[in-house]
Design an enzyme around this catalytic site. Structure first.
Site, mmCIF file in Angstrom:
data_model
loop_
_atom_site.group_PDB
_atom_site.id
_atom_site.type_symbol
_atom_site.label_atom_id
_atom_site.label_comp_id
_atom_site.label_asym_id
_atom_site.label_seq_id
_atom_site.Cartn_x
_atom_site.Cartn_y
_atom_site.Cartn_z
ATOM 1 N N CYS A 173 -3.244 -4.289 6.303
ATOM 2 C CA CYS A 173 -2.867 -4.194 7.720
ATOM 3 C C CYS A 173 -3.389 -2.882 8.312
ATOM 4 O O CYS A 173 -3.849 -1.990 7.590
ATOM 5 C CB CYS A 173 -1.350 -4.302 7.877
ATOM 6 S SG CYS A 173 -0.438 -2.785 7.523
ATOM 7 N N GLU A 222 0.826 -1.209 0.000
ATOM 8 C CA GLU A 222 0.000 0.000 0.000
ATOM 9 C C GLU A 222 0.861 1.261 0.000
ATOM 10 O O GLU A 222 0.434 2.309 -0.503
ATOM 11 C CB GLU A 222 -0.926 0.009 1.226
ATOM 12 C CG GLU A 222 -2.037 -1.034 1.183
ATOM 13 C CD GLU A 222 -1.622 -2.426 1.670
ATOM 14 O OE1 GLU A 222 -0.400 -2.698 1.781
ATOM 15 O OE2 GLU A 222 -2.525 -3.222 1.946
HETATM 16 N N1 THU Z 1 2.071 -6.674 3.739
HETATM 17 C C1 THU Z 1 1.649 -5.777 2.802
HETATM 18 O O1 THU Z 1 2.385 -5.472 1.859
HETATM 19 N N2 THU Z 1 0.420 -5.230 2.958
HETATM 20 C C2 THU Z 1 -0.470 -5.576 3.937
HETATM 21 O O2 THU Z 1 -1.508 -4.943 4.065
HETATM 22 C C3 THU Z 1 -0.169 -6.728 4.793
HETATM 23 C C4 THU Z 1 1.283 -7.047 4.915
HETATM 24 C C5 THU Z 1 3.415 -7.239 3.595
HETATM 25 C C6 THU Z 1 4.422 -6.694 4.549
HETATM 26 C C7 THU Z 1 5.457 -7.808 4.586
HETATM 27 O O3 THU Z 1 6.368 -7.614 3.516
HETATM 28 C C8 THU Z 1 4.649 -9.068 4.306
HETATM 29 O O4 THU Z 1 3.381 -8.638 3.820
HETATM 30 C C9 THU Z 1 4.432 -9.948 5.540
HETATM 31 O O5 THU Z 1 3.894 -9.206 6.582
#
Ligand code: THU
Length: 132
Positions: A88, A57
């Site tokens: 997240c 994001e």
């Molecule tokens: N991650 C995202 O890119 N976006 C989210 O909304 C959830 C988590 C990524 C961060 C990290 O590189 C991986 O997912 C594991 O947490």
């Protein structure tokens, strides 16, 4: 505004394949429709200092601003299996800033407004109200 969710998902999958996620091995791709009709996307970019990871994001928001700004209308996020993923907590706040409560998100249980994922949100309006 009409949303082509299949097209959005295909942009998210393409972005997910560009992810740099050697630490978590959890590539993520996101895509969004902007209010002027363009589609933007992003992927996660990790770092040896784990806490500095950029979620997909973050890339999406950077792309939004760097390609002319606008408001996010519809958003989708996918994992390596091309399943929908929920953004997240921190990234829900990023989406609040640039899409607001009416931003539509694809989930496993259908399309939901951001207001359901981030109720009672703190956003730019709260600052405007109190600084008048
Ligand atoms: N991650 C995202 O890119 N976006 C989210 O909304 C959830 C988590 C990524 C961060 C990290 O590189 C991986 O997912 C594991 O947490």
């Amino acid at each position: 505004m009409h949303v082509d969710w299949d097209l959005l998902k295909s942009h998210a999958v393409t972005a997910m394949k560009q992810a740099y996620a050697p630490y978590s091995k959890f590539p993520v791709g996101v895509a969004a429709l902007v209010d002027d009709g363009r589609i933007i996307s992003g992927c996660n970019v990790e770092n040896a200092s784990y806490g500095l990871t950029l979620c997909a994001e973050c890339g999406l928001v950077s792309s939004l601003i760097n390609s002319g700004g606008g408001r996010l209308v519809a958003f989708t996020c996918v994992d390596i299996s091309e399943n929908f993923l929920m953004p997240c907590g921190r990234c829900r706040q990023l989406l609040q800033e640039h899409g607001g409560s009416n931003l539509q998100l694809m989930t496993d249980t259908g399309i939901k407004p951001l207001s359901e994922l981030l109720p009672w949100a703190f956003g730019p309006e709260e600052i405007d109200k109190r600084l008048d």
